[in-house]
Design an enzyme around this catalytic site. Structure first.
Site, mmCIF file in Angstrom:
data_model
loop_
_atom_site.group_PDB
_atom_site.id
_atom_site.type_symbol
_atom_site.label_atom_id
_atom_site.label_comp_id
_atom_site.label_asym_id
_atom_site.label_seq_id
_atom_site.Cartn_x
_atom_site.Cartn_y
_atom_site.Cartn_z
ATOM 1 N N SER A 64 0.847 -1.235 -0.074
ATOM 2 C CA SER A 64 0.074 -0.063 0.152
ATOM 3 C C SER A 64 0.843 1.352 0.065
ATOM 4 C CB SER A 64 -0.879 0.117 1.019
ATOM 5 O OG SER A 64 -1.640 1.064 1.313
ATOM 6 N N ASP A 280 -6.519 2.051 -2.957
ATOM 7 C CA ASP A 280 -7.616 2.059 -1.991
ATOM 8 C C ASP A 280 -8.006 3.080 -1.047
ATOM 9 O OD1 ASP A 280 -5.479 1.415 -0.151
ATOM 10 O OD2 ASP A 280 -6.208 -0.389 0.342
ATOM 11 N N ALA A 371 -10.359 8.389 8.160
ATOM 12 C CA ALA A 371 -10.061 9.770 7.961
ATOM 13 C C ALA A 371 -8.957 9.679 6.865
ATOM 14 C CB ALA A 371 -9.546 10.636 9.184
ATOM 15 N N ASN A 372 -8.212 8.716 6.744
ATOM 16 C CA ASN A 372 -7.146 8.761 5.825
ATOM 17 C C ASN A 372 -7.765 8.524 4.154
ATOM 18 O OD1 ASN A 372 -7.518 5.859 5.537
ATOM 19 N ND2 ASN A 372 -5.997 5.549 7.208
ATOM 20 N N SER A 498 0.177 1.270 16.966
ATOM 21 C CA SER A 498 -0.106 0.721 15.481
ATOM 22 C C SER A 498 -0.177 -0.471 15.147
ATOM 23 C CB SER A 498 1.002 1.567 14.700
ATOM 24 O OG SER A 498 0.832 0.847 13.412
ATOM 25 N N GLY A 499 -0.829 -0.827 14.198
ATOM 26 C CA GLY A 499 -1.154 -2.177 13.715
ATOM 27 C C GLY A 499 -0.104 -2.273 12.576
ATOM 28 N N ARG A 505 0.755 5.286 18.335
ATOM 29 C CA ARG A 505 0.311 6.631 17.422
ATOM 30 C C ARG A 505 -0.389 7.608 18.499
ATOM 31 N NH1 ARG A 505 1.177 5.814 12.409
ATOM 32 N NH2 ARG A 505 0.718 3.833 11.440
HETATM 33 P P1 NG1 Z 1 -2.354 1.666 11.923
HETATM 34 O O1 NG1 Z 1 -0.644 1.667 11.668
HETATM 35 O O2 NG1 Z 1 -2.635 0.604 12.976
HETATM 36 O O3 NG1 Z 1 -2.417 3.032 12.597
HETATM 37 C C1 NG1 Z 1 -2.955 2.313 9.528
HETATM 38 C C2 NG1 Z 1 -3.868 3.614 9.411
HETATM 39 C C3 NG1 Z 1 -5.299 2.716 9.343
HETATM 40 C C4 NG1 Z 1 -5.251 1.660 8.254
HETATM 41 C C5 NG1 Z 1 -3.913 0.717 8.264
HETATM 42 C C6 NG1 Z 1 -4.040 -0.239 7.155
HETATM 43 C C7 NG1 Z 1 -4.174 5.522 10.347
HETATM 44 C C8 NG1 Z 1 -4.039 6.306 11.881
HETATM 45 N N1 NG1 Z 1 -3.981 4.283 10.507
HETATM 46 O O4 NG1 Z 1 -3.036 1.700 10.830
HETATM 47 O O5 NG1 Z 1 -6.322 3.704 9.370
HETATM 48 O O6 NG1 Z 1 -5.345 2.102 6.879
HETATM 49 O O7 NG1 Z 1 -2.865 1.456 8.334
HETATM 50 O O8 NG1 Z 1 -3.423 0.183 6.005
HETATM 51 O O9 NG1 Z 1 -4.390 6.470 9.553
HETATM 52 ZN ZN ZN Z 2 -3.579 1.179 0.426
#
Ligand code: NG1
Ligand code: ZN
Length: 542
Positions: A64, A280, A371-372, A498-499, A505
């Site tokens: 991504s 996406d 929001a992103n 963060s995942g 974050r």
């Molecule tokens: P993490 O890294 O868990 O914050 C980020 C985005 C998610 C989602 C995932 C998957 C933010 C704050 N976090 O996750 O919304 O899009 O990546 O790509 O934008």
């Molecule tokens: Zn993406």
């Protein structure tokens, strides 16, 4: 299972000793050179999942919005959804098994999930434009074949296009044709029919600048362009011909830096948008007459879409329940506007589209956006049938509204958030309502906000509740945040691990940018102190 063959092929995709990876919110993601064994094993796992569900399963090779050197892989379940949670655990176990344990783990999974190994399996594969993706997707294919699975390699695809293919194949073609032309035709037909109804014409409404993040979106939009060109003319930037993927461009860059991408000339009041690396996500923006940059994020997209859908329902005279699903990152002004002005119920889930998607399925019409800029609208089958009937039966004006809604249902990718599909929906709505980008932006004013990252030794020490809006551990952290938030007006702050990255974050919003920046910094310091910060203490200033 031909265990001999599995051992032999697995050795060709050997796991580096000691490497541990986690199937996170977006599958596996790390440096591309560490992923070969993961790809092979995800090929194996996709076959087992396909046998168990007696359906086609998707495997997408992409990282991504991450840097070009990274890569990743995720599995797509039968209706285009993200992989079921128990299988995410299997994915993690399988990816981390040392070479000699791999077979045992594979057999364990088959037994635990009662997989009938005699069942046929079919896997579809897609990949983004990263230099590493082609070879890695070949490793997925090796995994699929060694377990006797059939496959179709779509080659270069956007992530949502792969979700679409999986969905089409598992719904007997009712949703659409599982080919790239099928995708282009379905969306373009709906878009062209929809925009024919628009009374406003002229270039102002019909031209759009698109920053493609130097990724797959450029290729696919270029292929698709002539299908919808009578309704919209797109001008592509960062199309991959020279720049690096996601570097100083793309939706993630624009959203997090709150500035335009490099490589795009923007005249005042021109409508512009950015995709991310696998198309996406989408965000919009423009420069006003004074040269100030204005971002229109996923929240404002959700607002535009849900308002329009609500208007159409009122016109048709249908009282269907419509809900908007957001995460804690949604700007406070958007939530307030939706609830108080639009009178649309809003729900908050944990971060990660699978949570939003799941919640959105509870409504007749569920609009979900992060929001992103990742999101879509889901329509229940009952609603789709009802609207189709209305479009046949109702009179004049009502019939027109029902027809529009029918086209909008076709235009949204029901399988996943999709930058191309969302872009066409947004462009159609703006044209139909005769809205300029500034008028859209003026629906409400975003509260100033700031997002930061903090490095800690182990981000799992932070656990949260209430859709990630409150920290449960470490002790004292939430109390500290509460005290800091009290110092500012219209303020709110939260922290979460963060995942997708090894960071914590921090998010803060307040009545002014200065306050939001201060609050975010102070919360970062609290995280650093109470959650085991490592490296340099967070410094003020951005
Ligand atoms: P993490 O890294 O868990 O914050 C980020 C985005 C998610 C989602 C995932 C998957 C933010 C704050 N976090 O996750 O919304 O899009 O990546 O790509 O934008
Ligand atoms: Zn993406």
């Amino acid at each position: 299972m031909d265990l001999g063959a599995i051992t032999k092929y697995s050795a060709l995709h050997a796991k580096p000793n000691g490497l541990i990876l986690q199937y996170g919110t977006a599958g596996f993601r790390t440096k591309a050179e560490h992923l070969d064994h993961v790809m092979f094993r995800m090929g194996l796992l996709a076959v087992l999942r396909s046998k168990q569900t007696k359906s086609t399963i998707g495997v997408m090779v992409t990282a991504s919005h991450n840097p070009e050197e990274d890569n990743g892989v995720k599995l797509v379940d039968p209706l285009g959804e993200m992989l079921a949670p128990s299988w995410e655990e299997h994915a993690t176990c399988l990816a981390n098994a040392e070479e000699q344990d791999m077979q045992r783990v594979l057999i364990d999974i088959s037994e635990k999930e009662a997989v009938n190994l005699q069942q046929d399996a079919f896997v579809v594969i897609g990949r983004d434009t990263r230099p590493s993706s082609e070879k890695l997707s070949q490793s997925v294919i090796d995994g699929v074949t060694v377990l006797g699975g059939q496959f179709h390699d779509y080659g270069l695809l956007t992530t949502p296009q792969l979700h679409y293919m999986v969905y089409c194949r598992n719904t007997g073609g009712r949703y659409g044709k599982a080919t790239i032309e099928g995708y282009y035709q379905k969306l373009s037909k709906a878009f062209v029919e929809l925009t024919k109804q628009a009374s406003c014409s002229g270039d102002e409404y019909r031209s759009l600048k698109v920053d493609c993040a130097n990724g797959i979106g450029a290729l696919k939009l270029r292929e698709m362009e002539h299908y919808f060109s009578q309704g919209l003319s797109v001008q592509l930037f960062n199309d991959g011909s020279k720049g690096k993927l996601n570097h100083l461009c793309g939706a993630d860059f624009v959203k997090s830096h709150q500035k335009p991408p490099q490589g795009m000339e923007i005249k005042s009041n021109e409508r512009c948008c950015s995709f991310d690396g696998d198309a996406d996500r989408i965000v919009y923006y423009y420069h006003d007459a004074d040269g100030h940059f204005h971002l229109i994020d996923g929240d404002k997209i959700a607002t535009l879409i849900s308002s329009f859908l609500k208007e159409l329902l009122v016109e048709i005279g249908e009282s269907l329940n419509i809900g908007v699903v957001q995460t804690a990152y949604a700007n406070g002004s958007s939530t307030r506007y939706l609830e108080e002005v639009m009178k649309v119920p809003v729900y908050c889930t944990k971060t990660g589209v699978k949570h939003l998607h799941h919640k959105a399925q509870e409504f007749d019409i569920g609009v979900y956006f992060e929001a992103n800029g990742h999101g879509t609208a889901l329509f229940s089958t009952a609603v789709e049938m009802k609207i189709k009937q209305s479009a046949e039966q109702l009179e004049d004006k009502k019939r027109k509204a029902a027809k529009m809604l029918e086209n909008i249902i076709d235009l949204f990718n029901q399988a996943a958030g999709d930058a191309i599909s969302d872009m066409l929906v947004i462009e159609a709505i703006l044209a139909l309502k005769g809205l300029t980008v500034q008028q859209w932006d003026a629906l409400y004013t975003d509260l100033p906000n700031r997002q930061l990252k903090v490095q800690v030794a182990d981000r799992r020490v932070i656990t949260t509740t209430n859709a990630e809006r409150q920290a449960v551990t470490p002790p004292g952290l939430q109390e500290a945040i509460n005290d800091l938030v009290k110092k500012y007006k219209l303020s709110r702050a939260f922290v979460r691990p963060s995942g997708t990255e090894d960071v914590v974050r921090v998010y803060a919003e307040a009545d002014s940018q200065e306050s939001a920046d201060h609050l975010a910094h102070e919360v970062s310091l609290a995280v650093f102190q109470l959650a085991g910060g490592i490296g340099e203490r967070p410094q003020p200033g951005f």
